[in-house]
Design an enzyme around this catalytic site. Structure first.
Site, PDB file in Angstrom:
ATOM      1  CG  ASP A  34      -3.313  69.780  49.971  1.00 17.88           C
ATOM      2  OD1 ASP A  34      -4.374  70.935  50.363  1.00 17.88           O
ATOM      3  OD2 ASP A  34      -2.265  69.459  51.293  1.00 17.88           O
ATOM      4  CD  GLU A  36     -10.316  70.142  42.878  1.00 19.52           C
ATOM      5  OE1 GLU A  36     -11.122  71.246  42.537  1.00 19.52           O
ATOM      6  OE2 GLU A  36     -10.078  69.917  44.185  1.00 19.52           O
ATOM      7  CG  ASP A  38      -0.134  70.668  44.566  1.00 18.83           C
ATOM      8  OD1 ASP A  38      -0.061  71.371  45.524  1.00 18.83           O
ATOM      9  OD2 ASP A  38      -0.027  69.340  45.362  1.00 18.83           O
ATOM     10  CD  GLU A 114       3.036  94.438  68.677  1.00 23.31           C
ATOM     11  OE1 GLU A 114       4.493  94.044  68.074  1.00 23.31           O
ATOM     12  OE2 GLU A 114       2.497  95.317  67.880  1.00 23.31           O
ATOM     13  CE  LYS A 116      13.506  92.712  71.139  1.00 19.94           C
ATOM     14  NZ  LYS A 116      13.508  91.429  69.996  1.00 19.94           N
ATOM     15  CG  ASP A 118      14.619  84.824  68.907  1.00 22.43           C
ATOM     16  OD1 ASP A 118      15.297  85.490  68.474  1.00 22.43           O
ATOM     17  OD2 ASP A 118      15.077  83.720  69.839  1.00 22.43           O
ATOM     18  NE  ARG A 137      17.885  96.701  63.302  1.00 23.04           N
ATOM     19  CZ  ARG A 137      19.174  96.337  63.750  1.00 23.04           C
ATOM     20  NH1 ARG A 137      19.612  95.694  63.742  1.00 23.04           N
ATOM     21  NH2 ARG A 137      19.271  97.632  64.179  1.00 23.04           N
ATOM     22  CD  GLU A 174      11.983  89.333  64.632  1.00 22.44           C
ATOM     23  OE1 GLU A 174      11.785  90.259  64.634  1.00 22.44           O
ATOM     24  OE2 GLU A 174      12.883  88.965  65.124  1.00 22.44           O
ATOM     25  CE1 TYR A 224       1.472  85.513  63.538  1.00 28.95           C
ATOM     26  CE2 TYR A 224       3.702  84.310  65.890  1.00 28.95           C
ATOM     27  CZ  TYR A 224       2.531  83.944  65.029  1.00 28.95           C
ATOM     28  OH  TYR A 224       1.481  83.105  65.363  1.00 28.95           O
ATOM     29  CE  LYS A 289       6.307  97.553  69.098  1.00 32.62           C
ATOM     30  NZ  LYS A 289       5.530  96.795  67.494  1.00 32.62           N
ATOM     31  CE  LYS A 313      15.891  90.535  74.092  1.00 35.13           C
ATOM     32  NZ  LYS A 313      17.322  89.667  74.403  1.00 35.13           N
ATOM     33  CB  CYS A 407      36.307  52.127  74.452  1.00 36.39           C
ATOM     34  SG  CYS A 407      34.713  51.781  74.954  1.00 36.39           S
ATOM     35  CB  CYS A 410      36.031  47.310  74.702  1.00 40.91           C
ATOM     36  SG  CYS A 410      36.455  48.658  73.501  1.00 40.91           S
ATOM     37  CB  CYS A 425      34.921  52.934  70.692  1.00 41.24           C
ATOM     38  SG  CYS A 425      35.358  51.402  71.016  1.00 41.24           S
ATOM     39  CB  CYS A 431      33.152  48.168  71.629  1.00 41.90           C
ATOM     40  SG  CYS A 431      32.510  48.923  73.086  1.00 41.90           S
TER      41      CYS A 431
HETATM   42  S1  IVH Z   1       8.788  97.329  66.918  1.00 44.71           S
HETATM   43  C1  IVH Z   1      12.529 100.684  66.758  1.00 44.71           C
HETATM   44  N1  IVH Z   1       7.973  94.718  67.325  1.00 44.71           N
HETATM   45  O1  IVH Z   1      12.951  93.243  67.777  1.00 44.71           O
HETATM   46  C2  IVH Z   1      12.400  98.936  66.961  1.00 44.71           C
HETATM   47  N2  IVH Z   1       9.587  94.127  66.904  1.00 44.71           N
HETATM   48  O2  IVH Z   1      15.344  94.848  68.964  1.00 44.71           O
HETATM   49  C3  IVH Z   1      10.319  98.522  66.443  1.00 44.71           C
HETATM   50  N3  IVH Z   1      11.246  92.420  67.620  1.00 44.71           N
HETATM   51  O3  IVH Z   1      14.163  94.011  64.996  1.00 44.71           O
HETATM   52  C4  IVH Z   1      10.226  97.288  66.616  1.00 44.71           C
HETATM   53  N4  IVH Z   1       9.368  91.092  67.804  1.00 44.71           N
HETATM   54  O4  IVH Z   1      13.302  92.374  65.109  1.00 44.71           O
HETATM   55  C5  IVH Z   1       9.294  95.046  67.473  1.00 44.71           C
HETATM   56  N5  IVH Z   1       6.904  92.621  67.959  1.00 44.71           N
HETATM   57  C6  IVH Z   1       7.208  92.821  67.774  1.00 44.71           C
HETATM   58  C7  IVH Z   1       8.920  92.796  67.546  1.00 44.71           C
HETATM   59  C8  IVH Z   1       9.715  93.206  67.188  1.00 44.71           C
HETATM   60  C9  IVH Z   1      10.679  90.765  67.113  1.00 44.71           C
HETATM   61  C10 IVH Z   1      12.356  92.329  66.978  1.00 44.71           C
HETATM   62  C11 IVH Z   1      12.397  92.992  65.555  1.00 44.71           C
HETATM   63  C12 IVH Z   1      13.845  93.955  66.368  1.00 44.71           C
HETATM   64  C13 IVH Z   1      13.814  93.604  67.655  1.00 44.71           C
HETATM   65  C14 IVH Z   1      14.108  95.466  68.388  1.00 44.71           C
END
Ligand code: IVH
Length: 672
Positions: A34, A36, A38, A114, A116, A118, A137, A174, A224, A289, A313, A407, A410, A425, A431
């Site tokens: 690290d 070197e 830096d 895949e 999803k 967050d 977006r 994401e 990712y 997909k 979900k 409180c 007390c 309090c 107290c």
């Molecule tokens: S594909 C047409 N893959 O979910 C949209 N989206 O509700 C195609 N998201 O705006 C998106 N993980 O922010 C895709 N493995 C994943 C995802 C993913 C999270 C989010 C993304 C998107 C929202 C769609």
């Protein structure tokens, strides 16, 4: 250094650092230390500052940020960024599959699954292999251009050179805050008394919208990626696109799977329901997909989302139970925290008896009542939360819960500070739970580290009237301790030896141990280093306090409040008399004869060689003082890049010398 030579060296450093980054973030291979790394990065940043014409958008120096953006430009997406339809059950998923099957006639098809993630969706545009734009977006049609902030995300390549990858393309993914960064940041914020970040997703979106990309860099976001768009590509499947992205060095979560049927998809969903909680980020479902790109285009889109993909979900695990009562706990600072007592119930593997209800507003907003049937869920936190009330089961004679005015321990009238949700309090010295918690705080390892005293001993010392303030600990006699329940000769000696030893604990430990509101361990260290002694700290003005790196207005005010109270002055005096350390031993104070001694500075803008806090420390190390207001008494305005015009005007009007970073460096003996 000559211009030409600098240009060559910059190119060389950029390539070298690119290589190290690629090895580290894509192949998990540390080629250099690290230190070197830096050093080389610092050299590059310095050279680019002197010869900005060689600073390219894909330079590794961009990772550390430093660009200030007042307002992010709006950009239109080449392809709209759509959302996904949601499903919550196997039946709905079967319906989606039936729609796909019908639209594709008799053709065979596969799904690519895949997780999803967050976080916050990003669109990354590459031209000639170089990342030229990172955008949010927004409303799907247009988003914010947040390129400088996106460049700080280490796993997003700044340049790509892979076989089969077109020159110009767009990647979507994401951005997220890894759970480890989220907890670290919140721990630091808690110590500083700053408001906590609500959850990793909000934290990510807030971070990406910050004006100072140097702070974004410190937040250590990750990303990712999950799709690749380009006119110059002839791929057959989504799986091919993912493989190409992986090969090109993008960060693809290894959690995907190709599924031959909807049954396989369901298995994948079941498998990840619990396993996903072990991932380094939050996920809220699965994205399914259709794998073939030709089939995707035949299926097409509805107005809002693709027909070839859907999200499943996961339901947050929730159970119903009875709210038996609310208990009110009084903490060290006097804050009164309500906690719900529940009828014990099994939730995601553990028996739950309590839930947090935060404050009076929460109770009122939820309209919680004793005897109610409430729903509880486990979020990221360990203590479950109440997410709703089953009003259909409410008993007709139930009454709203009234937050106590006094409180619970007390009986002192509670106070609520303006802008704060908590009740306090104010009876700090009378107290019992506050007194006991202050003692516990004082003896803990990170403070005075007094061994041999536990919660039960504190209880006894307090109940017997032996200890009221932390200073009383130093007055305890052998006989008093020996008379306590459970104490024999050896344990008495150990306890007294522990107290005696704590007289040597360093000043920062004592300062932390005093329990000044918002002065956590890190803040205590900073204050001890900057002021060197309790006397200097107690005399410091608001201005002086906030000029210390990372000390904000809230902490400064709390320190002023603390020392303005006579009983605190008395406490400090008693502890001094007891022989505790109230000065730093290391000579961190400003040198009396440094090159900047007697000079005051205001620092503004961004610097090539230093972070903003760092440059303040450098000034202090050389004897100078940093303040925050520009007046005719000020000696220098140290101007970095992007300094606001108002500051400049003010300094000019006050006749203050405005100096550049280079001039500053030569003042402290560094020639560029
Ligand atoms: S594909 C047409 N893959 O979910 C949209 N989206 O509700 C195609 N998201 O705006 C998106 N993980 O922010 C895709 N493995 C994943 C995802 C993913 C999270 C989010 C993304 C998107 C929202 C769609």
């Amino acid at each position: 250094m000559q211009r030409e030579e600098a240009g060559l060296r910059i190119k060389e450093l950029q390539n070298q650092l690119h290589y190290y980054n690629e090895q580290y973030y894509q192949h998990h291979n540390s080629v250099v230390s690290d230190y070197e790394f830096d050093q080389l990065l610092e050299e590059l940043i310095g050279l680019e500052a002197a010869f900005p014409e060689f600073r390219t958008p894909d330079s590794p120096s961009q990772r550390v940020g430093g660009t200030i953006t007042k307002e992010f430009p709006t950009v239109y997406h080449r392809f709209p960024m759509l959302s996904l339809g949601n499903t919550y059950s196997e039946e709905e998923l079967q319906e989606f599959d039936a729609r796909v099957a019908k639209a594709l006639g008799s053709e065979a098809y596969e799904y690519f699954c895949e997780l999803k993630f967050d976080g916050v969706a990003l669109s990354l545009t590459y031209e000639n292999g170089v990342l030229v734009q990172g955008a949010t977006r927004g409303d799907g049609v247009r988003g914010d251009d947040i390129t400088p902030n996106v460049r700080t995300i280490n796993t997003i390549p700044l340049r790509v050179n892979a076989q089969g990858m077109p020159q110009t393309f767009e990647v979507r993914g994401e951005a997220f805050m890894p759970l480890s960064s989220f907890t670290r940041i919140n721990r630091e914020r808690e110590e500083k008394g700053e408001a906590l970040l609500a959850n990793p997703r909000n934290a990510t979106s807030g971070t990406l919208k910050m004006q100072d990309s140097a702070i974004v860099a410190q937040r250590k976001l990750d990303c990712y990626v999950y799709s690749l768009l380009s006119d110059q590509l002839q791929l057959n499947t989504h799986a091919d696109a993912i493989a190409l992205l992986e090969k090109a060095g993008f960060n693809v979560s290894p959690t995907y799977r190709l599924c031959r049927s909807i049954q396989d998809v369901i298995k994948y969903i079941e498998e990840w329901e619990f396993k996903r909680t072990e991932l380094p980020l939050e996920t809220d479902g699965i994205v399914i997909k259709v794998n073939s790109l030709a089939q995707q285009s035949r299926l097409g889109f509805t107005a809002k989302s693709p027909r070839w993909a859907i999200a499943f979900k996961y339901k947050a695990k929730s159970v119903a139970t009875q709210l038996n009562d609310i208990e009110y706990n009084v903490g060290r600072t006097g804050a009164v925290t309500p906690v719900a007592h529940l009828e014990p119930v099994l939730l995601a593997g553990t028996v739950v008896k309590r839930a947090s209800v935060h404050n009076a507003n929460f109770i009122a907003d939820m309209d919680l009542r004793r005897g109610d049937t409430v729903y509880i869920e486990k979020g990221g936190e360990i203590i479950p939360k109440i997410t709703g009330v089953e009003f259909s089961k409410r008993k007709p004679d139930s009454m709203p819960i009234v937050f106590p005015e006094h409180c619970p321990v007390c009986g002192t009238g509670l106070v609520r500070k303006e802008g704060e949700a908590a009740h306090y309090c104010p009876n700090e010295r009378g107290c019992p739970p506050q007194i006991k918690a202050k003692l516990e705080h004082f003896i803990q390892r990170r403070a005075m580290n007094i061994e041999g005293i536990g919660e039960r001993t504190i209880e006894q010392l307090y109940e017997r009237g032996l200890v009221h303030t932390v200073a009383d600990l130093y007055k305890l006699t052998y006989d008093e301790v020996f008379a306590l329940e459970g104490f024999k000769e050896l344990s008495t000696q150990n306890l007294l030896a522990g107290i005696d030893q704590s007289r040597q604990a360093p000043f920062e430990n004592v300062l932390f141990g005093l329990g000044i509101r918002y002065v956590g361990r890190t803040v205590a260290e900073k204050l001890a280093r900057s002021f060197g002694s309790i006397d200097r700290l107690a005399q410091a003005s608001f201005e002086e306090l906030i000029s210390v790196p990372e000390i904000g207005e809230r902490i400064a005010q709390s320190i002023l409040d603390f020392f303005s109270q006579p009983e605190h002055k008395q406490l400090v005096q008693e502890l001094k008399d007891a022989g505790l350390q109230f000065e730093t031993t290391k000579q961190a104070e400003a040198p009396a004869d440094g090159p900047l001694t007697g000079k005051t500075f205001v620092v503004s803008g961004v610097f090539a060689n230093y972070g903003r806090d760092e440059i303040k420390e450098v000034i202090a190390q050389h004897g100078g003082k940093v303040t925050s207001s520009i007046s005719s008494k000020l000696d220098y305005l140290l101007a970095g890049e992007n300094m606001g015009p108002a500051k400049k005007q003010k300094a000019e009007a006050a006749g203050v010398s405005i100096i550049t970073e280079e001039e500053f460096r030569s003042m402290i003996g560094i020639e560029s």
